[in-house]
Motif scaffolding. Structure first.
Motif, PDB file in Angstrom:
ATOM      1  N   UNK A 473       0.856  -1.184   0.000  1.00 11.62           N
ATOM      2  CA  UNK A 473       0.000   0.000   0.000  1.00 11.62           C
ATOM      3  C   UNK A 473       0.892   1.234   0.000  1.00 11.62           C
ATOM      4  N   UNK A 474       0.295   2.369  -0.256  1.00  8.85           N
ATOM      5  CA  UNK A 474       1.083   3.604  -0.319  1.00  8.85           C
ATOM      6  C   UNK A 474       1.718   3.925   1.030  1.00  8.85           C
ATOM      7  N   UNK A 475       1.189   3.325   2.107  1.00 13.38           N
ATOM      8  CA  UNK A 475       1.787   3.587   3.421  1.00 13.38           C
ATOM      9  C   UNK A 475       2.897   2.583   3.751  1.00 13.38           C
ATOM     10  N   UNK A 476       3.230   1.707   2.779  1.00 10.88           N
ATOM     11  CA  UNK A 476       4.339   0.774   2.993  1.00 10.88           C
ATOM     12  C   UNK A 476       3.913  -0.532   3.656  1.00 10.88           C
ATOM     13  N   UNK A 477       2.619  -0.785   3.761  1.00  4.61           N
ATOM     14  CA  UNK A 477       2.150  -2.060   4.318  1.00  4.61           C
ATOM     15  C   UNK A 477       2.050  -3.099   3.213  1.00  4.61           C
ATOM     16  N   UNK A 478       2.444  -4.321   3.536  1.00  6.66           N
ATOM     17  CA  UNK A 478       2.316  -5.368   2.522  1.00  6.66           C
ATOM     18  C   UNK A 478       0.905  -5.910   2.520  1.00  6.66           C
ATOM     19  N   UNK A 509       6.538  -5.499   8.987  1.00 11.49           N
ATOM     20  CA  UNK A 509       5.645  -4.723   9.847  1.00 11.49           C
ATOM     21  C   UNK A 509       6.417  -4.167  11.044  1.00 11.49           C
ATOM     22  N   UNK A 510       7.442  -4.938  11.481  1.00  8.25           N
ATOM     23  CA  UNK A 510       8.262  -4.424  12.577  1.00  8.25           C
ATOM     24  C   UNK A 510       9.053  -3.183  12.163  1.00  8.25           C
ATOM     25  N   UNK A 511       9.348  -3.115  10.850  1.00  6.71           N
ATOM     26  CA  UNK A 511      10.109  -1.968  10.353  1.00  6.71           C
ATOM     27  C   UNK A 511       9.223  -0.734  10.231  1.00  6.71           C
ATOM     28  N   UNK A 512       7.930  -0.951  10.341  1.00  6.98           N
ATOM     29  CA  UNK A 512       6.943   0.139  10.308  1.00  6.98           C
ATOM     30  C   UNK A 512       7.031   1.013   9.056  1.00  6.98           C
ATOM     31  N   UNK A 513       6.444   0.487   7.996  1.00  8.09           N
ATOM     32  CA  UNK A 513       6.263   1.325   6.815  1.00  8.09           C
ATOM     33  C   UNK A 513       7.537   1.787   6.132  1.00  8.09           C
TER      34      UNK A 513
END
Lengths: 549, 549
Positions: A473-478, A509-513
């Motif tokens: 997603x544009x927020x960096x979520x897979x 997800x741990x890297x947060x976006x």
């Protein structure tokens, strides 16, 4: 330094093939030979190697005064079409047949033929400060030469591929007289073929092979099929002779043998009686017992004429139980598997197959053995010797022979490719070491293949490939993760697919976006490689594909 | 049919390795040997091959009455841990050392050892309708046996790997007397090792090697390093003997040689004097001239002890110019490149290296040559002969020897793996042909690797991989197309990237909205493969990824 003679091998030392040697005096460079190397099974998808000529491309005020070619084998002339276009103009010289082979090769690649012919009795050839004399030697291709090179520092005997055959098929013996006469002036260094240095005694004469062929063809009720190196012209001449004696027709099959025949026949190095040669199409008009086939493919090459005949892909020729098939060539190290697979297939077709493990009578080496190499040292009586054209173990064996002849170890120069030796009138010492790259060539495209490509191929070959498709997603979520696996077993593929997607998702997800796509790709590769190695002890090539949705 | 004896080789015919043979009478099956095969360079990323035992997994009312192992080499016992878990229980028999090697191997894989020991003088061993007698023969591992198999149809002599050494190191000669006595009852078929059938004369005795070792160690001023097959126990014993004579300490390096030493020492097949053996850690307390190293890695294997020593990865041992390194083993065909690369590296370190091209004196084959194979035919005097354990060309050479001994061609049976022969009391005829698959095993995971995986790897290895990422709209229009290329040269990659995306887009637009994703993927692959082949004459693996946006 200025008045030294610098010798630099840029191919052909510690490695039988891609022969290319530089002699340098002041600002002048003389090149001897320009050969190809052949890839082995570890060089995936690569067919050829060429010498690294970076040094010659940056001449820095120096000048190439000329090139001399010793003989017409691929490992001495095969590099020409790849290398000449990269270098400035300079004259190139070779003896008759060698020049013809080289020019034919240039034409094939669309390059203007420019190799000039020299006669063996043509006397001095001056190239700047170098004076060259071509000396006839025996080898497995006619017009092979060694080169006597006079330089302001001293004389060099460039003794590439030779043997001392006293009864060669073409009756043209090594010119011992010329060797002795020129050597009288003193020789600083003998550069010598060392390929046969592990073998005791003398290499048998080419003529010993004739008797074996004659006996075999007399007992042959079917086709008499011989395969050899296409450049081994005297071998082909011997086969023609037994064909003539038995009244059989001769048929040449395979591009390389036909090409070699055409050139040598035109120049008179191969004589075929009128009406003796037939084409593959005419074969059906003759009984099997009436023909001799000379076929390319003695190394078991996949697409060679012989392999295709054996595979049944050749409609004019089939192997039948009455046939005799002779491999009149040794397998080159590394080719054993393909040669023996072909031998087995021919044996399965019921034909009699003769190959080197079964009999030594149908092939002799083109290189001199211990005694010949020692005889050459004695004929020339140089101050130093320097083995060329062999592997390191053969250079070491050559050193053993030299020590037996009284050479001190310091006067036996064992080099590596790229290692310069500086000669003054009395001594030699090591100079620069050029940092040579291995240059791989893809035979189909003729293009260079970079080293990293080969490394990729090796990983692909043993450990396969994994494509990881990440939709983010544009927020960096897979959002979604697909994994495609090829070149790994089903079990391994499912092992990978099981946990990997989850693991990547968690770690990301741990890297947060992570917004940076490059970084995200790199991160996916890292996580995947670690996880896969932990599970499977393998390093497949991981290709991440990141799509923003 | 019912009263025939059926013989089926499921490995070991036309192929030296993975020996496994079935004798079947009525509903009873006897298995002889259970070996591994070794991958060659053409089998990318695969280490081992095992016989295809599909036939034995579908017994259909038949019963395996037992298995006999002839000797302790990997190509005769190495398949056990992979194959036994797949089959029902049955008894397994072997002579002392063979049983020990086999049980050790089972333990390593966490399988309960279950191979029972038989004595050479133990008399008849009954397994259903089969009566077995183990006969001592000489080979390169102690306790090697041939097996005399009595069946209701006739007697068989199972003559796997042997030579007729009259002065073996352990003084235990082939039991000629037992062979003659048992054969008196008549032998229907002799199954014979044929690996040495191309060699003339006799294989030299093991004892000839001792003299060569003794001479060499006397002139050795540094470490005396020998590498051989770890299972070649008599060779190791010979090395121990020269070490003892010269008062040198002995150090074993490499997992496989240490394992073989431990087993054979425990059973009394290897005698090491007290205080004679030292560990690698103790080496620093001794001068180089005081030690003999017995090192694994005679085939140049990448991770072997010898390769690691030469690479400098072994801190306790470095190669120095005073050392002598002896390869007391021939390179197995296909291993030449790695063996000679290692030889060259040792020579570069300055040590004296001895290997088979240089001298035949330090290794003799474990297999009999022509004369021994013919002598065996004469001792046994069978009605028929059937060569095993060799390539097809060696089987053909064996047939030549048999014909010299008066066997008619119809009584020389040349088979392929999977080809059944049906014997009655007088004759033999071909039966079924089992359709055997090649079973590849990945040594790291121990898992089978399917044939298609190998085909993928070959394409990956030579022609690389291309990922085509297509983003399509819901109406089947291609919105975006990305191409990732690996394993091809930069030039090729850019050639592909230039036109391919456009070509795919055009061709798909002509198809007017393909909605089916499977079909779209297939179509992309087709277009890409054709286009790339046209441009580059290559067939990279094409992986299409279609994403709907």
């Amino acid at each position: 330094m200025e008045n030294n003679l610098s010798f630099i091998p840029i191919g052909g030392i510690g490695d039988v093939t891609k022969n290319m040697y530089l002699y340098e005096y002041k600002n002048e460079i003389l090149i001897v030979d320009c050969g190809l190397g052949f890839a082995d099974e570890t060089m995936l998808g690569v067919d050829l190697l060429i010498p690294d000529i970076t040094y010659l491309k940056n001449l820095q005020g120096k000048r190439i005064v000329g090139m001399a070619l010793t003989h017409g084998h691929e490992d001495h002339i095969g590099g020409l079409p790849y290398i000449l276009p990269e270098l400035p103009q300079f004259p190139i010289y070779a003896t008759n047949l060698t020049a013809e082979f080289a020019n034919e090769k240039l034409k094939e690649y669309g390059i203007t033929p420019r190799v000039q012919k020299v006669n063996f009795d043509g006397g001095d050839l001056r190239l700047g400060n170098f004076i060259l004399n071509f000396i006839r030697v025996t080898h497995s291709v006619p017009d092979s030469s060694n080169i006597f090179i006079k330089t302001p520092v001293g004389n060099f005997y460039h003794g590439s591929d030779f043997k001392l055959d006293l009864s060669p098929f073409d009756k043209k013996k090594t010119d011992y007289k010329k060797i002795s006469q020129l050597s009288k002036e003193g020789v600083l260094c003998l550069l010598s073929d060392c390929l046969g240095s592990e073998r005791k005694g003398h290499t048998p004469s080419e003529s010993t092979v004739t008797a074996a062929f004659e006996e075999e063809i007399e007992n042959c009720k079917g086709k008499f099929i011989v395969t050899t190196y296409s450049s081994n012209i005297s071998r082909v001449n011997q086969i023609l002779q037994v064909a003539r004696k038995t009244g059989r027709k001769v048929c040449f099959i395979g591009r390389s043998v036909i090409k070699a025949k055409d050139i040598t026949q035109r120049l008179g190095y191969m004589k075929i009686d009128k009406g003796m040669e037939i084409s593959t199409k005419q074969l059906r008009h003759y009984k099997d017992s009436q023909v001799v086939l000379i076929v390319a493919g003695s190394q078991g090459q996949e697409n060679s004429a012989l392999a295709r005949i054996v595979d049944g892909e050749f409609k004019e020729v089939k192997i039948t139980p009455n046939d005799v098939v002779i491999f009149s060539a040794d397998p080159i190290p590394g080719n054993e598997i393909s040669v023996y697979a072909l031998v087995d297939d021919i044996a399965r077709a019921g034909a009699r197959v003769i190959y080197s493990e079964l009999s030594d009578d149908f092939h002799v080496s083109g290189h001199g053995s211990s005694e010949e190499l020692m005889l050459m040292m004695n004929l020339i009586n140089p101050k130093m010797v320097l083995p060329i054209g062999g592997t390191f173990r053969q250079m070491v064996a050559y050193r053993g022979l030299a020590e037996k002849q009284g050479f001190e170890r310091k006067n036996v120069l064992l080099l590596e490719d790229g290692q310069e030796v500086l000669f003054d009138r009395e001594n030699a010492r090591l100079g620069r070491k050029l940092d040579l790259e291995v240059v791989y060539v893809d035979q189909i495209s003729g293009e260079e293949v970079e080293g990293f490509v080969l490394r990729d191929r090796k990983r692909l070959a043993t450990d396969g490939v994994i494509v990881i498709l990440a939709e983010v997603t544009s927020s960096g979520q897979i959002d979604n993760l697909d994994i495609i696996v090829r070149g790994l077993s089903n079990q391994e593929a499912s092992d990978i697919q099981k946990g990997l997607a989850k693991e990547i998702k968690i770690q990301i997800s741990q890297k947060k976006g992570i917004k940076d796509r490059f970084y995200l790709r790199k991160f996916i590769v890292e996580v995947a490689e670690k996880s896969i190695f932990r599970k499977l002890r393998k390093h497949p090539l991981v290709l991440p594909v990141v799509i923003e949705i």
